[in-house]
Design a protein around this motif. Structure first.
Motif, PDB file in Angstrom:
ATOM      1  N   HIS A 189       0.839  -1.503   0.049  1.00 43.53           N
ATOM      2  CA  HIS A 189       0.143   0.315   0.302  1.00 43.53           C
ATOM      3  C   HIS A 189       0.987   1.208  -0.176  1.00 43.53           C
ATOM      4  O   HIS A 189       0.603   2.081  -0.837  1.00 43.53           O
ATOM      5  CB  HIS A 189      -1.004  -0.043   0.914  1.00 43.53           C
ATOM      6  CG  HIS A 189      -1.995  -1.584   1.070  1.00 43.53           C
ATOM      7  ND1 HIS A 189      -2.588  -1.646   2.481  1.00 43.53           N
ATOM      8  CD2 HIS A 189      -2.623  -1.552   0.481  1.00 43.53           C
ATOM      9  CE1 HIS A 189      -3.445  -2.812   2.130  1.00 43.53           C
ATOM     10  NE2 HIS A 189      -3.264  -2.829   0.546  1.00 43.53           N
ATOM     11  N   ALA A 190       1.981   1.221   0.518  1.00 45.62           N
ATOM     12  CA  ALA A 190       2.829   2.277   0.519  1.00 45.62           C
ATOM     13  C   ALA A 190       3.182   2.526   0.075  1.00 45.62           C
ATOM     14  O   ALA A 190       3.456   3.880  -1.001  1.00 45.62           O
ATOM     15  CB  ALA A 190       4.135   2.109   2.006  1.00 45.62           C
ATOM     16  N   ARG A 191       3.656   1.600  -1.059  1.00 40.15           N
ATOM     17  CA  ARG A 191       4.883   1.473  -2.507  1.00 40.15           C
ATOM     18  C   ARG A 191       3.809   2.036  -3.598  1.00 40.15           C
ATOM     19  O   ARG A 191       3.969   2.981  -4.461  1.00 40.15           O
ATOM     20  CB  ARG A 191       4.715   0.364  -2.349  1.00 40.15           C
ATOM     21  CG  ARG A 191       6.616   0.320  -1.800  1.00 40.15           C
ATOM     22  CD  ARG A 191       7.006  -1.133  -2.180  1.00 40.15           C
ATOM     23  NE  ARG A 191       8.697  -1.577  -1.355  1.00 40.15           N
ATOM     24  CZ  ARG A 191       9.596  -2.772  -1.458  1.00 40.15           C
ATOM     25  NH1 ARG A 191       8.505  -3.612  -2.403  1.00 40.15           N
ATOM     26  NH2 ARG A 191      10.323  -2.623  -0.800  1.00 40.15           N
ATOM     27  N   ALA A 192       2.452   1.496  -3.623  1.00 40.12           N
ATOM     28  CA  ALA A 192       1.535   2.357  -4.652  1.00 40.12           C
ATOM     29  C   ALA A 192       1.508   3.426  -4.462  1.00 40.12           C
ATOM     30  O   ALA A 192       1.168   4.191  -4.826  1.00 40.12           O
ATOM     31  CB  ALA A 192      -0.016   1.266  -4.051  1.00 40.12           C
ATOM     32  N   ALA A 193       0.869   4.202  -3.261  1.00 40.05           N
ATOM     33  CA  ALA A 193       0.744   5.620  -2.474  1.00 40.05           C
ATOM     34  C   ALA A 193       2.111   6.641  -3.045  1.00 40.05           C
ATOM     35  O   ALA A 193       1.327   7.578  -3.479  1.00 40.05           O
ATOM     36  CB  ALA A 193       0.831   5.682  -1.238  1.00 40.05           C
ATOM     37  N   LEU A 194       3.568   5.621  -3.179  1.00 38.59           N
ATOM     38  CA  LEU A 194       4.296   6.538  -3.276  1.00 38.59           C
ATOM     39  C   LEU A 194       4.242   6.536  -5.322  1.00 38.59           C
ATOM     40  O   LEU A 194       4.453   7.733  -5.957  1.00 38.59           O
ATOM     41  CB  LEU A 194       5.788   6.207  -2.922  1.00 38.59           C
ATOM     42  CG  LEU A 194       5.972   5.926  -1.781  1.00 38.59           C
ATOM     43  CD1 LEU A 194       7.408   4.837  -1.328  1.00 38.59           C
ATOM     44  CD2 LEU A 194       5.802   7.205  -0.927  1.00 38.59           C
ATOM     45  N   ALA A 195       3.656   6.083  -5.806  1.00 35.83           N
ATOM     46  CA  ALA A 195       4.039   6.028  -6.993  1.00 35.83           C
ATOM     47  C   ALA A 195       2.634   6.859  -7.815  1.00 35.83           C
ATOM     48  O   ALA A 195       2.758   7.452  -8.680  1.00 35.83           O
ATOM     49  CB  ALA A 195       3.248   4.618  -7.051  1.00 35.83           C
ATOM     50  N   GLU A 196       1.939   6.363  -6.575  1.00 37.00           N
ATOM     51  CA  GLU A 196       0.382   7.921  -7.261  1.00 37.00           C
ATOM     52  C   GLU A 196       0.552   9.505  -6.990  1.00 37.00           C
ATOM     53  O   GLU A 196       0.656   9.947  -7.537  1.00 37.00           O
ATOM     54  CB  GLU A 196      -0.601   7.060  -6.024  1.00 37.00           C
ATOM     55  CG  GLU A 196      -1.828   8.569  -6.618  1.00 37.00           C
ATOM     56  CD  GLU A 196      -3.598   7.468  -6.039  1.00 37.00           C
ATOM     57  OE1 GLU A 196      -3.897   8.943  -6.013  1.00 37.00           O
ATOM     58  OE2 GLU A 196      -3.320   6.942  -5.490  1.00 37.00           O
ATOM     59  N   LEU A 197       1.425   9.709  -5.831  1.00 40.59           N
ATOM     60  CA  LEU A 197       2.448  10.669  -5.529  1.00 40.59           C
ATOM     61  C   LEU A 197       3.170  10.709  -7.058  1.00 40.59           C
ATOM     62  O   LEU A 197       3.998  12.177  -6.900  1.00 40.59           O
ATOM     63  CB  LEU A 197       2.918  11.061  -4.083  1.00 40.59           C
ATOM     64  CG  LEU A 197       1.446  10.976  -2.839  1.00 40.59           C
ATOM     65  CD1 LEU A 197       2.805  10.752  -1.978  1.00 40.59           C
ATOM     66  CD2 LEU A 197       0.667  11.960  -3.265  1.00 40.59           C
ATOM     67  N   GLY A 198       3.963  10.325  -6.774  1.00 37.68           N
ATOM     68  CA  GLY A 198       5.293  10.530  -8.153  1.00 37.68           C
ATOM     69  C   GLY A 198       6.188  10.659  -7.731  1.00 37.68           C
ATOM     70  O   GLY A 198       6.890  11.039  -8.186  1.00 37.68           O
ATOM     71  N   VAL A 199       6.486   9.965  -6.972  1.00 41.59           N
ATOM     72  CA  VAL A 199       7.462  10.105  -5.681  1.00 41.59           C
ATOM     73  C   VAL A 199       8.915   9.086  -6.658  1.00 41.59           C
ATOM     74  O   VAL A 199       8.473   8.077  -6.706  1.00 41.59           O
ATOM     75  CB  VAL A 199       7.815   9.481  -4.543  1.00 41.59           C
ATOM     76  CG1 VAL A 199       8.841   9.356  -3.814  1.00 41.59           C
ATOM     77  CG2 VAL A 199       6.671  11.232  -3.808  1.00 41.59           C
ATOM     78  N   PRO A 200       9.464   9.204  -7.381  1.00 38.40           N
ATOM     79  CA  PRO A 200      10.819   8.412  -7.587  1.00 38.40           C
ATOM     80  C   PRO A 200      11.064   7.246  -7.164  1.00 38.40           C
ATOM     81  O   PRO A 200      12.039   7.846  -5.911  1.00 38.40           O
ATOM     82  CB  PRO A 200      11.540   9.413  -8.713  1.00 38.40           C
ATOM     83  CG  PRO A 200      12.104  10.040  -7.518  1.00 38.40           C
ATOM     84  CD  PRO A 200      10.381  10.592  -7.026  1.00 38.40           C
ATOM     85  N   ALA A 201      12.179   6.718  -7.975  1.00 38.66           N
ATOM     86  CA  ALA A 201      12.444   5.378  -6.937  1.00 38.66           C
ATOM     87  C   ALA A 201      13.782   5.481  -6.292  1.00 38.66           C
ATOM     88  O   ALA A 201      14.369   6.806  -6.540  1.00 38.66           O
ATOM     89  CB  ALA A 201      12.708   4.357  -7.626  1.00 38.66           C
ATOM     90  N   GLY A 202      14.742   5.624  -4.903  1.00 39.03           N
ATOM     91  CA  GLY A 202      15.391   6.327  -4.683  1.00 39.03           C
ATOM     92  C   GLY A 202      15.288   6.336  -3.054  1.00 39.03           C
ATOM     93  O   GLY A 202      14.143   6.571  -2.466  1.00 39.03           O
TER      94      GLY A 202
END
Length: 375
Positions: A189-202
């Motif tokens: 869920h956290a990684r999906a939320a980051l992806a939706e926010l557009g937070v890049p990998a790293g």
């Protein structure tokens, strides 16, 4: 040193023979996370026992992260209510007594802070027919506790306080580091939320500006978010009730992303577990970062004694100003939060030093644990 003759008067506890144990800690999420080392000790001493937790609605959210706990018994217990009973019920804990009686516990271990008494909870457990009832207290309170352990020094860390109780009851000492098992769904869920926010990998930073009361809330989080956001992505998070606070910190800042109400506690644990650093108040978020292994910079208000609650399992920077009124234990500061008058530049520098430690560990370079001592 002589102890009261009633201290530890009960027969030695045969821990391996126990089948059902109740751990009582009806406090906040962070307080429950601090029970982790004690729970690990109980699991080792009573390997065949089912361990349940009596918790408040807020604290019960942490139970899913502690693998030793089979189930949380959720209750708003009378002895933890600040405002007192709102009705005329002469026995507000009667339903809890009945529920505990029906569960057939062999023992209850009552965990308390230095300012709390175990005796109300002990009496509830006595009424429920739990034969072994153990807790710490400065004063004698009769037979409500079958195993009364005199309380150690008030300044002991809350983890060590719980381990002291178990040690006096014959449970071998375990490592005093916090732990939490992040569910796969929470991390997802956290990684999906980051992806939706557009937070890049790293690497990214997590800011948790909320706390259980205003006297613990640092007022410079927006400046910290702006400074950190110029170096790495920042996620400002909190529950739905803190949406306004989260947006007041994050809105309009480059590379700073508001995330309020999107994650439950396992999801927040996942968000923190993948972060390079967290910046928090003295709050459940501080303990959660500590438990999932994330370096944390803490704005620690003068409401409490730092040494009772400081992070102990990860590299940490604890920032505050010494003031004469600390520890005040007030919900609202009657002054101007001088104890949290820490320049944002100092917070940013401390957080970036911890990021350097984290990224060095990831790259295989030997990292130096860091920390900023409290004056």
């Amino acid at each position: 040193m002589f102890e009261h003759p009633a201290a530890l008067a009960g027969a030695p506890v045969n821990w391996p023979a126990l089948r059902r144990i109740l751990v009582v800690r009806p406090d906040n999420l962070g307080d429950v996370l601090l029970t982790g080392p004690a729970l690990a000790g109980l699991r080792a001493a009573a390997p065949h026992a089912r361990i349940d937790l009596l918790a408040s609605p807020g604290g019960a959210a942490a139970a899913t992260l502690l693998p030793e706990i089979a189930e949380a018994v959720v209750a708003r217990v009378s002895w933890q209510q600040i405002d007192g009973p709102t009705g005329q019920d002469p026995d507000p804990d009667a339903d809890l007594v009945a529920e505990l009686a029906g569960r057939g516990y062999d023992a209850a271990v009552l965990l308390t802070s230095f300012s709390q008494s175990p005796w109300p909870a002990a009496e509830i457990c006595r009424r429920a027919g739990i034969p072994i009832r153990a807790g710490l207290s400065k004063e004698f309170g009769g037979t409500a506790l079958t195993h009364w352990v005199p309380a150690p020094d008030d300044g002991l860390h809350q983890v060590d306080r719980a381990l002291h109780l178990l040690g006096r009851l014959g449970v071998p000492t375990t490592a005093g580091t916090l732990h939490a098992a992040v569910p796969a769904a929470g991390r997802g869920h956290a990684r999906a939320a980051l992806a939706e926010l557009g937070v890049p990998a790293g690497p990214y930073a997590v800011l948790l500006p909320g706390a259980s009361c205003p006297s613990r809330r640092y007022l410079g989080f927006r400046e910290v978010a702006a400074g950190l956001g110029s170096r790495l992505p920042v996620v400002v998070s909190g529950p739905a009730a803190e949406d306004e606070l989260v947006r007041s910190v994050a809105d309009g800042l480059p590379d700073v992303h508001p995330l309020a109400g999107a994650l439950d506690v396992p999801g927040l644990a996942g968000l923190l577990a993948d972060a390079a650093v967290a910046v928090t108040n003295n709050s459940g978020g501080m303990h959660l970062a500590d438990a999932v292994g994330t370096p944390v910079t803490v704005l620690f208000a003068g409401t409490e004694d730092v040494d009772q609650y400081r992070p102990r399992s990860v590299p940490a920077a604890v920032l505050r100003r010494p003031v004469s009124c600390s520890p005040c234990r007030q919900f609202r500061c009657p002054f101007a939060l001088e104890c949290l008058d820490v320049p944002p530049a100092d917070v940013i520098a401390a957080a970036l030093e911890l990021v350097a430690v984290t990224t060095s560990e990831v790259s295989g370079v030997e990292a130096r644990p860091t920390g900023i001592p409290v004056p």
